[in-house]
Motif scaffolding. Structure first.
Motif, PDB file in Angstrom:
ATOM      1  N   ASN A   1      -4.437 128.990  71.280  1.00 59.28           N
ATOM      2  CA  ASN A   1      -4.344 129.063  69.816  1.00 59.28           C
ATOM      3  C   ASN A   1      -3.144 128.298  69.262  1.00 59.28           C
ATOM      4  O   ASN A   1      -2.303 128.850  68.534  1.00 59.28           O
ATOM      5  CB  ASN A   1      -4.274 130.524  69.337  1.00 59.28           C
ATOM      6  CG  ASN A   1      -5.474 131.338  69.778  1.00 59.28           C
ATOM      7  OD1 ASN A   1      -6.600 130.833  69.763  1.00 59.28           O
ATOM      8  ND2 ASN A   1      -5.244 132.588  70.151  1.00 59.28           N
ATOM      9  N   PRO A   2      -2.997 127.013  69.611  1.00 62.93           N
ATOM     10  CA  PRO A   2      -1.870 126.247  69.052  1.00 62.93           C
ATOM     11  C   PRO A   2      -2.013 126.120  67.530  1.00 62.93           C
ATOM     12  O   PRO A   2      -3.101 125.949  66.996  1.00 62.93           O
ATOM     13  CB  PRO A   2      -1.998 124.889  69.745  1.00 62.93           C
ATOM     14  CG  PRO A   2      -3.445 124.797  70.130  1.00 62.93           C
ATOM     15  CD  PRO A   2      -3.885 126.183  70.439  1.00 62.93           C
ATOM     16  N   GLY A   3      -0.867 126.206  66.834  1.00 61.85           N
ATOM     17  CA  GLY A   3      -0.882 126.104  65.372  1.00 61.85           C
ATOM     18  C   GLY A   3      -1.283 127.390  64.688  1.00 61.85           C
ATOM     19  O   GLY A   3      -1.428 127.403  63.453  1.00 61.85           O
ATOM     20  N   ASP A   4      -1.444 128.487  65.409  1.00 56.53           N
ATOM     21  CA  ASP A   4      -1.831 129.772  64.839  1.00 56.53           C
ATOM     22  C   ASP A   4      -0.708 130.778  65.072  1.00 56.53           C
ATOM     23  O   ASP A   4       0.081 130.637  66.021  1.00 56.53           O
ATOM     24  CB  ASP A   4      -3.133 130.266  65.491  1.00 56.53           C
ATOM     25  CG  ASP A   4      -3.692 131.502  64.830  1.00 56.53           C
ATOM     26  OD1 ASP A   4      -4.426 131.365  63.833  1.00 56.53           O
ATOM     27  OD2 ASP A   4      -3.380 132.617  65.314  1.00 56.53           O
ATOM     28  N   ALA A   5      -0.659 131.809  64.242  1.00 57.54           N
ATOM     29  CA  ALA A   5       0.391 132.805  64.378  1.00 57.54           C
ATOM     30  C   ALA A   5       0.254 133.606  65.665  1.00 57.54           C
ATOM     31  O   ALA A   5       1.227 134.242  66.103  1.00 57.54           O
ATOM     32  CB  ALA A   5       0.379 133.754  63.165  1.00 57.54           C
ATOM     33  N   ASN A   6      -0.921 133.576  66.271  1.00 54.26           N
ATOM     34  CA  ASN A   6      -1.156 134.314  67.515  1.00 54.26           C
ATOM     35  C   ASN A   6      -1.167 133.369  68.718  1.00 54.26           C
ATOM     36  O   ASN A   6      -1.863 133.634  69.697  1.00 54.26           O
ATOM     37  CB  ASN A   6      -2.482 135.074  67.427  1.00 54.26           C
ATOM     38  CG  ASN A   6      -2.548 136.235  68.396  1.00 54.26           C
ATOM     39  OD1 ASN A   6      -1.522 136.685  68.910  1.00 54.26           O
ATOM     40  ND2 ASN A   6      -3.743 136.717  68.674  1.00 54.26           N
ATOM     41  N   ALA A   7      -0.392 132.317  68.656  1.00 49.77           N
ATOM     42  CA  ALA A   7      -0.338 131.358  69.763  1.00 49.77           C
ATOM     43  C   ALA A   7       0.420 131.955  70.944  1.00 49.77           C
ATOM     44  O   ALA A   7       1.360 132.745  70.768  1.00 49.77           O
ATOM     45  CB  ALA A   7       0.340 130.070  69.300  1.00 49.77           C
ATOM     46  N   ARG A   8      -0.001 131.558  72.135  1.00 50.27           N
ATOM     47  CA  ARG A   8       0.675 131.981  73.372  1.00 50.27           C
ATOM     48  C   ARG A   8       0.828 130.768  74.286  1.00 50.27           C
ATOM     49  O   ARG A   8      -0.045 129.893  74.323  1.00 50.27           O
ATOM     50  CB  ARG A   8      -0.112 133.071  74.091  1.00 50.27           C
ATOM     51  CG  ARG A   8      -0.183 134.376  73.339  1.00 50.27           C
ATOM     52  CD  ARG A   8      -0.854 135.453  74.180  1.00 50.27           C
ATOM     53  NE  ARG A   8      -2.209 135.090  74.554  1.00 50.27           N
ATOM     54  CZ  ARG A   8      -2.926 135.761  75.452  1.00 50.27           C
ATOM     55  NH1 ARG A   8      -2.412 136.789  76.074  1.00 50.27           N
ATOM     56  NH2 ARG A   8      -4.150 135.385  75.723  1.00 50.27           N
ATOM     57  N   ILE A   9       1.907 130.761  75.053  1.00 50.53           N
ATOM     58  CA  ILE A   9       2.186 129.659  75.967  1.00 50.53           C
ATOM     59  C   ILE A   9       2.538 130.237  77.337  1.00 50.53           C
ATOM     60  O   ILE A   9       3.398 131.122  77.433  1.00 50.53           O
ATOM     61  CB  ILE A   9       3.342 128.771  75.453  1.00 50.53           C
ATOM     62  CG1 ILE A   9       3.003 128.189  74.083  1.00 50.53           C
ATOM     63  CG2 ILE A   9       3.647 127.655  76.453  1.00 50.53           C
ATOM     64  CD1 ILE A   9       4.152 127.433  73.444  1.00 50.53           C
ATOM     65  N   ALA A  10       1.870 129.745  78.366  1.00 54.41           N
ATOM     66  CA  ALA A  10       2.149 130.178  79.739  1.00 54.41           C
ATOM     67  C   ALA A  10       2.699 128.992  80.524  1.00 54.41           C
ATOM     68  O   ALA A  10       2.110 127.905  80.518  1.00 54.41           O
ATOM     69  CB  ALA A  10       0.892 130.719  80.408  1.00 54.41           C
ATOM     70  N   ILE A  11       3.826 129.206  81.192  1.00 54.91           N
ATOM     71  CA  ILE A  11       4.409 128.214  82.087  1.00 54.91           C
ATOM     72  C   ILE A  11       4.094 128.684  83.513  1.00 54.91           C
ATOM     73  O   ILE A  11       4.549 129.757  83.932  1.00 54.91           O
ATOM     74  CB  ILE A  11       5.924 128.069  81.892  1.00 54.91           C
ATOM     75  CG1 ILE A  11       6.251 127.883  80.389  1.00 54.91           C
ATOM     76  CG2 ILE A  11       6.453 126.918  82.715  1.00 54.91           C
ATOM     77  CD1 ILE A  11       5.646 126.653  79.773  1.00 54.91           C
TER      78      ILE A  11
ATOM     79  N   ASP B   1       5.598 133.995  73.544  1.00 55.20           N
ATOM     80  CA  ASP B   1       5.011 133.953  72.204  1.00 55.20           C
ATOM     81  C   ASP B   1       5.085 132.519  71.715  1.00 55.20           C
ATOM     82  O   ASP B   1       6.156 131.895  71.749  1.00 55.20           O
ATOM     83  CB  ASP B   1       5.775 134.898  71.267  1.00 55.20           C
ATOM     84  CG  ASP B   1       5.150 134.969  69.887  1.00 55.20           C
ATOM     85  OD1 ASP B   1       5.248 133.967  69.132  1.00 55.20           O
ATOM     86  OD2 ASP B   1       4.553 136.014  69.567  1.00 55.20           O
ATOM     87  N   GLY B   2       3.955 131.973  71.266  1.00 49.17           N
ATOM     88  CA  GLY B   2       3.896 130.559  70.916  1.00 49.17           C
ATOM     89  C   GLY B   2       4.589 130.195  69.627  1.00 49.17           C
ATOM     90  O   GLY B   2       4.763 128.999  69.341  1.00 49.17           O
TER      91      GLY B   2
ATOM     92  N   LEU C   1       9.947 135.665  75.421  1.00 44.85           N
ATOM     93  CA  LEU C   1       9.278 135.934  76.687  1.00 44.85           C
ATOM     94  C   LEU C   1       8.596 137.293  76.596  1.00 44.85           C
ATOM     95  O   LEU C   1       9.264 138.318  76.418  1.00 44.85           O
ATOM     96  CB  LEU C   1      10.286 135.910  77.836  1.00 44.85           C
ATOM     97  CG  LEU C   1       9.745 136.206  79.234  1.00 44.85           C
ATOM     98  CD1 LEU C   1       8.752 135.135  79.673  1.00 44.85           C
ATOM     99  CD2 LEU C   1      10.897 136.305  80.247  1.00 44.85           C
ATOM    100  N   THR C   2       7.280 137.319  76.726  1.00 41.82           N
ATOM    101  CA  THR C   2       6.523 138.565  76.617  1.00 41.82           C
ATOM    102  C   THR C   2       6.142 139.141  77.980  1.00 41.82           C
ATOM    103  O   THR C   2       5.909 140.337  78.107  1.00 41.82           O
ATOM    104  CB  THR C   2       5.248 138.356  75.787  1.00 41.82           C
ATOM    105  OG1 THR C   2       4.434 137.369  76.431  1.00 41.82           O
ATOM    106  CG2 THR C   2       5.593 137.901  74.375  1.00 41.82           C
ATOM    107  N   ARG C   3       6.059 138.294  79.012  1.00 41.93           N
ATOM    108  CA  ARG C   3       5.714 138.782  80.340  1.00 41.93           C
ATOM    109  C   ARG C   3       6.194 137.799  81.391  1.00 41.93           C
ATOM    110  O   ARG C   3       6.056 136.587  81.206  1.00 41.93           O
ATOM    111  CB  ARG C   3       4.216 138.996  80.476  1.00 41.93           C
ATOM    112  CG  ARG C   3       3.832 139.654  81.802  1.00 41.93           C
ATOM    113  CD  ARG C   3       2.342 139.831  81.951  1.00 41.93           C
ATOM    114  NE  ARG C   3       2.014 140.536  83.173  1.00 41.93           N
ATOM    115  CZ  ARG C   3       0.785 140.701  83.664  1.00 41.93           C
ATOM    116  NH1 ARG C   3      -0.248 140.194  82.980  1.00 41.93           N
ATOM    117  NH2 ARG C   3       0.575 141.356  84.766  1.00 41.93           N
ATOM    118  N   ALA C   4       6.733 138.322  82.474  1.00 39.71           N
ATOM    119  CA  ALA C   4       7.127 137.502  83.622  1.00 39.71           C
ATOM    120  C   ALA C   4       6.385 138.026  84.841  1.00 39.71           C
ATOM    121  O   ALA C   4       6.663 139.134  85.309  1.00 39.71           O
ATOM    122  CB  ALA C   4       8.640 137.565  83.830  1.00 39.71           C
TER     123      ALA C   4
END
Length: 570
Positions: A308-318, A336-337, A342-345
């Motif tokens: 969901n890039p560009g949205d308030a609910n975006a998430r990013i995983a490395i 959180d995008g 950091l929401t989870r490791a």
């Protein structure tokens, strides 16, 4: 009165009525039941034979898959050679900016960063309104983030998927079939160890040119050479698909969410979250990658996934690179995008998932450095030869017992032809795939699939050739054909591309140079096998000299005593 002998009627009657004495026949002993080793030998022979042809193909393609990335690069000569890599945070930010700018409607984006084995980057994007059909993929130059124009091909991925999915059949059926063959392989390994009580002694014994004995010595040596590896690779192959073969535990979980959680412990998957519908600017990617490198070390980031890039609910995983660790269990940081928090490791999994992940990692060998990867390749190649020599040994042992080798029974004839098609035929099919990669028109629709079609056409043609030619000639002709196809590939590459072996050696392009030198080595090996097969002369059966049994002199049967006239003896 003359002296005349008087007859003795009582004695004569007794002699006449006495029964003749016949020699006693030896009593036949009951057949002895086969012992443990003989039972294990029979089990070893038949489990190996029934699935040997599939196992040979699975072992060989799995062996080639250890150089999956290098094969994919060789089959796309338009891609640049390995170069000095930039820092992962810089490359990740550059690619994300470029791809999101050119695909503004993307709902999911997965970027694979360059590695030591693959100097290019790749990305998969999914459109918000495209559904499953909205998937697109491309290869990018990490230095410019521009798309690289390369020929369509499945590359080394074909060998990887074939060795557990086969082809031209549903994947579920193929995995069950390969799993069944792997179970037979485990039985053959264990029964083979029990059968050969001197297996480690035989490893150091090789009787060259001794026919059946030489084949058995080769089979024993190849088996013992990589015995721990063969057991590990077979057992771990079953463990990788344990949920398919034993699904009952997963099916008894109360909800779909629980099943997804178990699956998530074994494999990383970032499920798409519902978009909020509120536009928001995506946080900078490079800072998140820097945080991951601070935790794992520089160069250990393998991929970046954005939902969901560009949205308030975006998430990013490395996601951590697989080559930096043995286990394949998920290892990632989830942010959180928008805020970058950091929401989870995910650094560890449960003991069961970790055990399965380690076995899966050992099976794939992605963690291996170049030396260990070559060791994987060579020992796995020995396993392939182990299966092949076992199939040939079945023929060699039974040929010596044929009453007429020129007129074998149907089962022997069929197994011999299948051996030729499976072993020599596959040696023809593999270089045929590379030739199709070089010769098929670049604009051909579904070009990657046609490369695979050429692989199976060549394999089927070799099998048909084995059925119509005499066995020895079929072996020699197909081995020479494989040698010619392998040896001529570097020449074709010299004429058709700018990446020939001489330039590769001069510029230090070890992927192309090593690949073509390996092709020449395999060409020489196939030529040597063809010459050895051509010169081989099976030993004639020794003629047993039968000596005439001494016969006892015939003795006239005694006539019963009778009274004779006295005048004849006077």
């Amino acid at each position: 009165m003359s002296n005349v002998s008087t007859p003795q009627p009582a004695a004569a009657e007794a002699a006449a009525s006495a029964p003749s004495v016949k020699p006693l026949k030896p009593v036949k002993k009951a057949a002895k039941a086969p012992g443990l080793r003989q039972t294990m030998s029979d089990l070893h022979i038949w489990t190996g034979l029934l699935v040997g042809w599939i196992l040979y193909a699975v072992f060989l393609t799995g062996t080639l898959a250890f150089f999956r990335d290098e094969t994919s690069l060789y089959m796309r000569p338009e891609l640049p050679a390995a170069q000095q890599r930039e820092a992962a945070p810089v490359v990740a930010q550059r690619l994300a900016d470029h791809i999101l700018a050119s695909s503004p409607n993307a709902s999911q984006l997965s970027i694979s960063l360059p590695t030591e084995r693959n100097p290019t980057a790749s990305a998969f994007a999914r459109s918000a309104e495209g559904g499953r059909r909205g998937f697109s993929s491309a290869t990018y130059d990490p230095a410019t983030a521009e798309k690289l124009d390369a020929r369509e091909t499945r590359g080394g991925d074909f060998f990887y998927t074939f060795h557990f999915n086969l082809h031209y059949m549903p994947a579920l059926w193929a995995r069950w079939l390969v799993g069944l063959c792997a179970m037979f392989m485990l039985v053959a390994i264990v029964s083979g160890v029990i059968t050969h009580k001197k297996i480690f002694t035989d490893f150091f014994t090789f009787r060259w040119g001794k026919g059946q004995r030489a084949w058995l010595d080769a089979h024993n040596a190849l088996s013992v050479l990589g015995l721990p590896f063969h057991f590990m690779i077979t057992w771990s192959g079953l463990i990788t698909l344990m949920v398919l073969y034993m699904p009952w535990g997963l099916e008894h979980l109360p909800s779909q969410a629980d099943r997804a959680a178990v699956t998530g412990e074994m494999r990383f998957f970032l499920p798409p979250a519902r978009p909020a519908g509120t536009p928001a600017e995506l946080v900078a990617i490079n800072g998140l990658v820097e945080q991951a490198e601070a935790r794992w070390g520089a160069g250990h980031v393998g991929a970046v996934q954005i939902a969901n890039p560009g949205d308030a609910n975006a998430r990013i995983a490395i996601v951590r690179q697989q080559a930096s660790r043995v286990s394949t269990t998920p290892n990632y940081l989830l942010f959180d995008g928008v805020s970058g928090d950091l929401t989870r490791a995910k650094d560890a999994s449960g003991p069961v998932a970790t055990t399965q992940g380690v076995l899966y990692g050992l099976h794939l060998g992605r963690f291996a450095d170049p030396v260990l990867r070559w060791l994987y390749f060579l020992v796995s190649l020995a396993g392939t030869a182990m299966v092949g020599t076992g199939l040939v040994l079945w023929i060699v042992k039974r040929r010596a017992k044929l009453p007429d080798p020129d007129k074998p029974y149907f089962g022997f004839w069929l197994v011999e032809r299948l051996n030729i098609g499976a072993i020599a035929g596959l040696s023809v099919a593999v270089p045929a795939l590379f030739w199709a990669n070089r010769l098929l028109p670049l604009e051909l629709a579904e070009r990657g699939n046609w490369e695979i079609h050429c692989f199976f056409i060549a394999w089927a043609g070799a099998l048909a050739w084995a059925f119509v030619r005499p066995a020895k000639r079929a072996w020699v002709e197909l081995l020479w054909l494989a040698a010619a196809l392998l040896a001529a590939l570097p020449l074709a590459n010299f004429l058709l591309t700018d990446r020939n072996v001489l330039i590769s050696l001069w510029t230090g392009d070890w992927v192309f140079a090593g690949f073509e030198l390996t092709l020449l080595a395999f060409a020489a090996a196939h030529a040597w096998l063809a010459i050895r097969t051509l010169r081989h002369q099976p030993k004639a059966k020794p003629v047993r000299k039968t000596m005439a049994k001494p016969t006892a002199p015939k003795v006239a049967r005694a006539e019963p005593a009778t009274a004779e006239p006295a005048g004849e003896h006077a």
